[in-house]
Design a protein around this motif. Structure first.
Motif, PDB file in Angstrom:
ATOM      1  N   LEU A  51       0.701  -1.015   0.338  1.00 39.93           N
ATOM      2  CA  LEU A  51      -0.410   0.118   0.215  1.00 39.93           C
ATOM      3  C   LEU A  51       0.842   1.544  -0.160  1.00 39.93           C
ATOM      4  CD1 LEU A  51      -2.391  -1.018   2.493  1.00 39.93           C
ATOM      5  CD2 LEU A  51      -2.557  -1.946   0.342  1.00 39.93           C
ATOM      6  N   MET A  52       0.852   1.730  -1.465  1.00 35.44           N
ATOM      7  CA  MET A  52       1.765   3.115  -1.406  1.00 35.44           C
ATOM      8  C   MET A  52       1.132   4.162  -2.312  1.00 35.44           C
ATOM      9  SD  MET A  52       5.996   3.309  -2.690  1.00 35.44           S
ATOM     10  CE  MET A  52       5.991   2.660  -3.794  1.00 35.44           C
ATOM     11  N   THR A  53       1.254   5.251  -1.502  1.00 35.58           N
ATOM     12  CA  THR A  53       0.885   6.367  -3.003  1.00 35.58           C
ATOM     13  C   THR A  53       2.382   6.659  -3.138  1.00 35.58           C
ATOM     14  OG1 THR A  53       0.577   8.023  -0.769  1.00 35.58           O
ATOM     15  CG2 THR A  53      -1.265   7.008  -1.206  1.00 35.58           C
ATOM     16  N   LEU A  63       0.289   4.090  -5.648  1.00 40.66           N
ATOM     17  CA  LEU A  63       1.368   3.150  -6.479  1.00 40.66           C
ATOM     18  C   LEU A  63       1.170   1.514  -6.192  1.00 40.66           C
ATOM     19  CD1 LEU A  63       4.293   5.408  -6.960  1.00 40.66           C
ATOM     20  CD2 LEU A  63       2.578   5.055  -8.349  1.00 40.66           C
ATOM     21  N   GLY A  64       0.374   0.960  -5.305  1.00 36.90           N
ATOM     22  CA  GLY A  64      -0.304  -0.010  -5.120  1.00 36.90           C
ATOM     23  C   GLY A  64      -1.635  -0.389  -5.246  1.00 36.90           C
ATOM     24  N   ILE A 226     -10.263   4.912  -0.573  1.00 33.96           N
ATOM     25  CA  ILE A 226      -9.918   6.567   0.615  1.00 33.96           C
ATOM     26  C   ILE A 226      -9.337   7.257  -0.161  1.00 33.96           C
ATOM     27  CG2 ILE A 226      -9.280   7.111   2.508  1.00 33.96           C
ATOM     28  CD1 ILE A 226      -8.300   4.402   3.207  1.00 33.96           C
ATOM     29  N   GLU A 227     -10.167   8.206   0.116  1.00 28.60           N
ATOM     30  CA  GLU A 227     -10.114   9.465  -0.645  1.00 28.60           C
ATOM     31  C   GLU A 227      -8.068  10.130  -0.382  1.00 28.60           C
ATOM     32  OE1 GLU A 227     -10.711  14.605  -0.352  1.00 28.60           O
ATOM     33  OE2 GLU A 227     -12.005  13.136   0.911  1.00 28.60           O
ATOM     34  N   GLY A 228      -7.311  10.440  -1.203  1.00 23.89           N
ATOM     35  CA  GLY A 228      -6.118  10.311  -1.132  1.00 23.89           C
ATOM     36  C   GLY A 228      -5.319   9.071  -1.684  1.00 23.89           C
ATOM     37  N   GLY A 229      -6.411   7.840  -1.332  1.00 24.83           N
ATOM     38  CA  GLY A 229      -5.710   6.920  -1.994  1.00 24.83           C
ATOM     39  C   GLY A 229      -5.714   5.663  -0.551  1.00 24.83           C
ATOM     40  N   ILE A 230      -6.032   4.566  -1.235  1.00 29.06           N
ATOM     41  CA  ILE A 230      -5.213   3.544  -0.096  1.00 29.06           C
ATOM     42  C   ILE A 230      -3.859   2.977   0.600  1.00 29.06           C
ATOM     43  CG2 ILE A 230      -5.528   1.004   0.172  1.00 29.06           C
ATOM     44  CD1 ILE A 230      -7.844   1.572   0.316  1.00 29.06           C
ATOM     45  N   GLY A 231      -3.259   4.429  -0.005  1.00 29.55           N
ATOM     46  CA  GLY A 231      -1.779   4.117   0.294  1.00 29.55           C
ATOM     47  C   GLY A 231      -1.984   4.915   1.430  1.00 29.55           C
TER      48      GLY A 231
END
Length: 487
Positions: A51-53, A63-64, A226-231
């Motif tokens: 899990l990475m933004t 990015l994941g 998730i807003e902003g990314g799962i990361g």
């Protein structure tokens, strides 16, 4: 009475969690909420594992992993517990397609991981010969499943290879980056395994699954982002662990584990940490190395777990440059059957799928492709520019897109996904049986109970709860005070 009071007032022991992916973080969070003192050790310089933004064209993107199953409660509940409830978002569109037989075709409805319940919905995906093969199933003799069976092999035997190659393979490949003809039905699609064990045609087994699902009347979205990314989830969980009194130490690989008279010694490159309990939340190869001295049998089993590697290619286009391409409108993306011989295995149209992504960059259109499956790691050795080029080539063939991106990012996940071949759950049971012989040590993560985020969290909660019960029930492990323990 005095002794009982002493036990009740004694704080729980010290647990070291090894691994800072979502499983390790979830275990640490579970432990601190029960009052256990926790130290989490992560070998790399960041938390989150897969899990990475990151940023593409100045916009934050995943990015994941980019979504989590919401029909299981664990991931959504953890996000809510760490303060992300108001940022949960379902997909803005779930209209996925298959790029198969030289066209983007609507993903059929009413299937269980690609196994259809009604062949009537498959007309655009399968050939007339493929549909005719499905119609023969009722005349076939039963196919035994035994203790386990490969999904692809069983479905091909009942419904023909075309169903596997055009439907099951791209869907399973999207989850496991694996080969449907090797993947365990019992481990990967347990509800289908239980249904086919009841007997009767496979189509009827799928129908029973669908009827039971309808009877449960599950409301709400199937997936959540998730807003902003799962990361962003790992950082929120890490903050909650610290707020609960836990220590998180990155860039600290664990070099060895040794049992002591009062618990465990955890050796790093700078110090040795005393622990009453251990949660081992690392990939199989790392867990196997750390357990080699204390549990050779578990180590040997873990060393047999294989992994698939993959790469994600994230591309940002000017929205004005892609407006002419109708194939990009309204879709969340598409999956690609490997039988068609293309390089990419899927594409997600992030700016369509996630409202937060569209809102963050109204002038851009962000999408991503994935490359690589089990046994196809050669693609990952290509230069970034080449992976971008082959992605653009396949996107052009699938959608007509010929615009050039304004930015790109290639993210390689080497050894990213454990494989679940036939017999995997039996292997997991053997690992857990051997690990259970060690005092106050448990394993968790994607190796054991599923590769999805909720499954990893559930695995972590199981490990944390078992450790908590054990160290509280065992005075020596709770007190950690040598000869005075338990007095």
């Amino acid at each position: 009475m005095q002794r009982s009071q002493q036990r009740a007032e004694t704080p729980p022991g010290h647990v070291v969690v090894i691994g800072g992916g979502i499983a390790g973080l979830a275990a640490a969070h579970r432990l601190v909420t029960t009052g256990v003192r926790v130290t989490l050790l992560e070998a790399t310089d960041r938390l989150g594992g897969k899990l990475m933004t990151g940023e593409v064209a100045g916009v934050q993107v995943d990015l994941g992993a980019e979504s989590m199953l919401a029909r299981r409660p664990e991931a959504v509940a953890l996000a809510e517990a760490v303060g992300l409830a108001d940022r949960l978002q379902p997909p803005a569109t779930a209209t996925a397609s298959l790029w198969t037989r030289d066209a983007l075709r609507p993903m059929p409805k009413g299937h269980v991981m690609g196994v259809p319940g009604d062949p009537a919905v498959l007309g655009e995906v399968l050939s007339p010969e493929g549909l005719a093969r499905i119609a023969e199933e009722r005349d076939l003799t039963p196919t035994p499943v035994g203790e386990d069976v490969a999904v692809g092999a069983y479905v091909a035997d009942r419904l023909g290879r075309e169903v596997v190659d055009r439907l099951v393979e791209p869907l399973l490949g999207g989850v496991y980056a694996g080969d449907a003809y090797r993947i365990s039905m019992r481990a990967a699609v347990p509800q289908l395994f239980e249904a086919v064990k009841e007997g009767g045609p496979l189509l009827e087994a799928v129908g029973r699954i669908q009827e039971r699902a309808a009877a449960r009347q599950q409301a709400g979205p199937v997936f959540q982002g998730i807003e902003g990314g799962i990361g962003t989830l790992p950082a929120a969980v890490g903050d909650a662990v610290r707020a609960g009194g836990g220590d998180i130490i990155t860039e600290t690989p664990v070099l060895g584990l040794t049992r002591t008279e009062t618990g465990w010694a955890v050796r790093t490159d700078t110090r040795t940490i005393a622990a009453d309990g251990i949660v081992l939340a690392t990939p199989a190869w790392s867990a196997g190395t750390l357990l080699a001295a204390e549990s050779p049998a578990a180590s040997a089993e873990l060393s047999g777990v294989e992994y698939a590697s993959m790469a994600l290619v994230t591309l940002a286009f000017r929205r004005t440059d892609i407006e002419a391409y109708s194939a990009l409108r309204g879709r969340s993306g598409f999956l690609v059957p490997p039988v068609d011989g293309h390089t990419i295995k899927a594409s997600t149209f992030s700016s369509n799928k996630w409202q937060w992504a569209a809102d963050a960059a109204p002038g851009l259109f962000v999408l991503r492709t994935s490359v690589g499956r089990y046994g196809e790691e050669d693609h990952l050795h290509r230069e970034d520019e080449e992976l971008v080029s082959v992605s653009l080539r396949d996107l052009a063939a699938a959608t007509g897109l010929t615009a050039r991106p304004v930015d790109s990012e290639v993210t390689r996940w080497i050894g990213g996904l454990p494989q679940y071949p036939v017999g995997h759950l039996t292997r997991v049971a053997r690992i857990r049986d051997e690990v259970a012989k060690l005092p106050a040590l448990r394993v968790c993560g994607a190796v054991y109970d599923g590769v999805g985020i909720p499954a990893c969290i559930a695995s972590a909660h199981r490990a944390a709860d078992e450790i908590t019960r054990e160290i509280i029930a065992t005075p020596t492990l709770v007190r950690g005070t040598g000869s005075e323990a338990g007095q």
